[in-house]
Design an enzyme around this catalytic site. Structure first.
Site, PDB file in Angstrom:
ATOM      1  N   GLN A  96       0.848  -1.254   0.079  1.00 45.97           N
ATOM      2  CA  GLN A  96      -0.174  -0.078  -0.012  1.00 45.97           C
ATOM      3  C   GLN A  96       0.698   1.348  -0.017  1.00 45.97           C
ATOM      4  OE1 GLN A  96      -3.322  -0.409  -0.565  1.00 45.97           O
ATOM      5  NE2 GLN A  96      -2.487  -2.362  -0.915  1.00 45.97           N
ATOM      6  N   HIS A 153       1.558   2.974  -3.318  1.00 44.43           N
ATOM      7  CA  HIS A 153       0.539   3.551  -3.958  1.00 44.43           C
ATOM      8  C   HIS A 153       0.757   5.002  -4.142  1.00 44.43           C
ATOM      9  CE1 HIS A 153      -2.548   0.960  -5.440  1.00 44.43           C
ATOM     10  NE2 HIS A 153      -2.648   0.367  -4.362  1.00 44.43           N
ATOM     11  N   GLU A 196      -9.268   1.127   5.307  1.00 41.63           N
ATOM     12  CA  GLU A 196      -9.732   0.403   4.044  1.00 41.63           C
ATOM     13  C   GLU A 196      -9.344  -0.846   3.990  1.00 41.63           C
ATOM     14  OE1 GLU A 196      -8.787   1.557  -0.780  1.00 41.63           O
ATOM     15  OE2 GLU A 196      -7.118   2.075   0.875  1.00 41.63           O
ATOM     16  N   HIS A 197      -8.011  -1.628   4.364  1.00 44.26           N
ATOM     17  CA  HIS A 197      -7.706  -2.991   4.270  1.00 44.26           C
ATOM     18  C   HIS A 197      -7.191  -3.306   5.608  1.00 44.26           C
ATOM     19  CE1 HIS A 197      -6.663  -1.192   0.239  1.00 44.26           C
ATOM     20  NE2 HIS A 197      -7.672  -2.039  -0.192  1.00 44.26           N
ATOM     21  N   ASP A 213      -7.222  -6.855  -4.344  1.00 45.77           N
ATOM     22  CA  ASP A 213      -7.062  -6.021  -5.582  1.00 45.77           C
ATOM     23  C   ASP A 213      -7.279  -6.513  -7.042  1.00 45.77           C
ATOM     24  OD1 ASP A 213      -6.471  -4.063  -3.902  1.00 45.77           O
ATOM     25  OD2 ASP A 213      -4.275  -3.991  -4.473  1.00 45.77           O
ATOM     26  N   HIS A 223     -53.420  17.981   3.483  1.00 48.30           N
ATOM     27  CA  HIS A 223     -53.257  16.684   3.543  1.00 48.30           C
ATOM     28  C   HIS A 223     -54.478  16.100   4.147  1.00 48.30           C
ATOM     29  CE1 HIS A 223     -49.027  17.686   3.175  1.00 48.30           C
ATOM     30  NE2 HIS A 223     -48.455  16.432   3.404  1.00 48.30           N
TER      31      HIS A 223
END
Length: 430
Positions: free
Chosen positions: A258, A261, A327-328, A361, A420
């Site tokens: 990661q 990235h 996230e992971h 992934d 109404h």
């Protein structure tokens, strides 16, 4: 890189600082993105072309902005057989997983004979953003387009930047496998605006999904309302929870998977073994020396990497993981089931030493478009439901109306809404 000891007096404050730092982009881009969106809305494709020339060095016209069928075929023909087979396998596995996500319609009839229920219908046109800057990701095409295809979306429109005019054959093959109807060579906030507003020849879309850089994420955030979006994505992140028996080389590689990235990606290790912690830190340095993406990975690791030592993984790690809402989350332990049951907030969880995050992934099946920046506390990853909407329906009939009319009119009067109430009483009186 920070090392924290859970038993230290300053641990709570240091950990809270890590949780609070979501590595969000400089707020200064908010105004820049707003200006781009306003410009595209006012000038249409002229503005899109100008920004594409400025940022990607591609001269666009209304005639060449769309990637033609001939261009797609020619690029796809260049894909090596091995890569084609791998991508086809990924597409099949992703499709099979998402097929079981498709929501079902439902209804009930109560004691008054009133029928009520819901039905799910897909959006008509979905816009898919696929990154192209640092790297082009065919896996993102599959992860974004296949759920839309499974949902039954009528038309899939994809935008992807092509810096200096280069087309990525694998990206185009992925688009073919996932049923993307039209592809446009534009990226950035201007591409998101084009999909949201409809700037001919780019058609207006009902929703826009897909990851991108900070400008893309901010454009989606600002455009939510006129169009639907999947989520506001931020820098990637991984949390690895490992016991003392985990191989240090494996854990280091997972953390770096990661970190490579983005310089603002985050990799965190929680372990109950100081021996493993020391070995992983040393192994990260060793692997960085041989990593082609070392410049990015090192910047991420040195600024945002964290190693946390706890006394008892099962007793302490779940609460830390829930606060991080990563996230992971990898559970690199001999028996991941107890930890898995105890963790509440995570984008996606990978169980056991033989399930590294990169499997997810590409080939695992679940979607890799996941919430970041602690948003896993309240949202999940991209799925079929992002391309569908639930419509409720109601059928009272004469008997059901009679049973509900008086209470309905009473509540309408109580809320000061006479029209109404009139809509009820006019039916009772005739």
């Amino acid at each position: 890189m920070q090392r924290l000891l859970a038993s230290a007096p300053d641990f709570a404050a240091r950990f809270e600082a890590i949780v609070a730092d979501t590595r969000a982009p400089d707020a200064g881009i908010t105004g820049q993105v707003a200006a781009i969106l306003a410009d595209v809305r006012q000038r249409g494709f002229e503005a899109v072309a100008a920004y594409t020339q400025q940022f990607d060095h591609v001269a666009l016209t209304a005639e060449n902005v769309e990637i033609t069928a001939a261009e797609r075929r020619a690029a796809i023909a260049r894909v090596p057989d091995g890569a084609r087979a791998a991508l086809e396998l990924a597409a099949a596995r992703i499709r099979a997983f998402h097929e079981i996500q498709k929501p079902a319609d439902g209804e009930r009839t109560d004691s008054l004979g009133v029928r009520a229920g819901w039905r799910w219908t897909p959006v008509e046109r979905a816009g898919l953003y696929v990154p192209g800057g640092r790297a082009a990701y065919p896996s993102s095409v599959l992860m974004n387009a296949i759920p839309a295809q499974v949902a039954g979306v009528d038309e899939l429109v994809m935008v992807t930047p092509t810096p200096d005019g280069e087309l990525n054959p694998l990206v185009l093959l992925a688009a073919e496998l996932a049923g993307v109807a039209r592809l446009f060579r534009i990226g950035g906030a201007q591409a998101v605006a084009a999909l949201a507003y409809g700037t001919l020849p780019v058609p207006k879309c009902d929703c826009i999904v897909g990851p991108g850089n900070a400008w893309v994420a901010e454009a989606k955030r600002q455009l939510f309302g006129p169009v639907g979006i999947d989520m506001v994505a931020g820098p990637s992140e991984i949390l690895v929870i490992a016991d003392g028996d985990a191989p240090p080389a494996w854990i280091a590689a997972d953390l770096l998977s990661q970190a490579e990235h983005d310089p603002v990606a985050q990799s965190i290790l929680i372990t109950d073994s100081s021996t493993l912690a020391d070995a992983v830190v040393a192994e990260v340095e060793r692997q960085l020396d041989a990593l082609p993406t070392a410049a990015t990975a090192r910047a991420s690791w040195e600024r945002y990497g964290v190693v946390i030592e706890v006394a008892d993984l099962l007793a302490e790690a779940p609460a830390l993981a829930d606060a991080l809402a990563a996230e992971h989350v990898e559970l690199a332990v001999a028996d991941p089931a107890p930890l898995f049951a105890a963790i509440r907030h995570a984008g996606s969880i990978f169980l056991g030493l033989h399930t590294p995050e990169p499997i997810g992934d590409y080939l695992g099946g679940p979607n890799h478009v996941l919430p970041t920046g602690r948003r896993a506390r309240f949202s999940g990853g991209l799925g079929v439901h992002n391309f569908m909407k639930r419509t409720t329906w109601l059928e009272a009939g004469a008997e059901g109306f009679a049973g509900l009319a008086e209470a309905t009119a009473t509540l309408a009067d109580a809320e000061g809404l006479p029209a109404h109430a009139s809509a009820i009483r006019i039916r009772r009186n005739h």
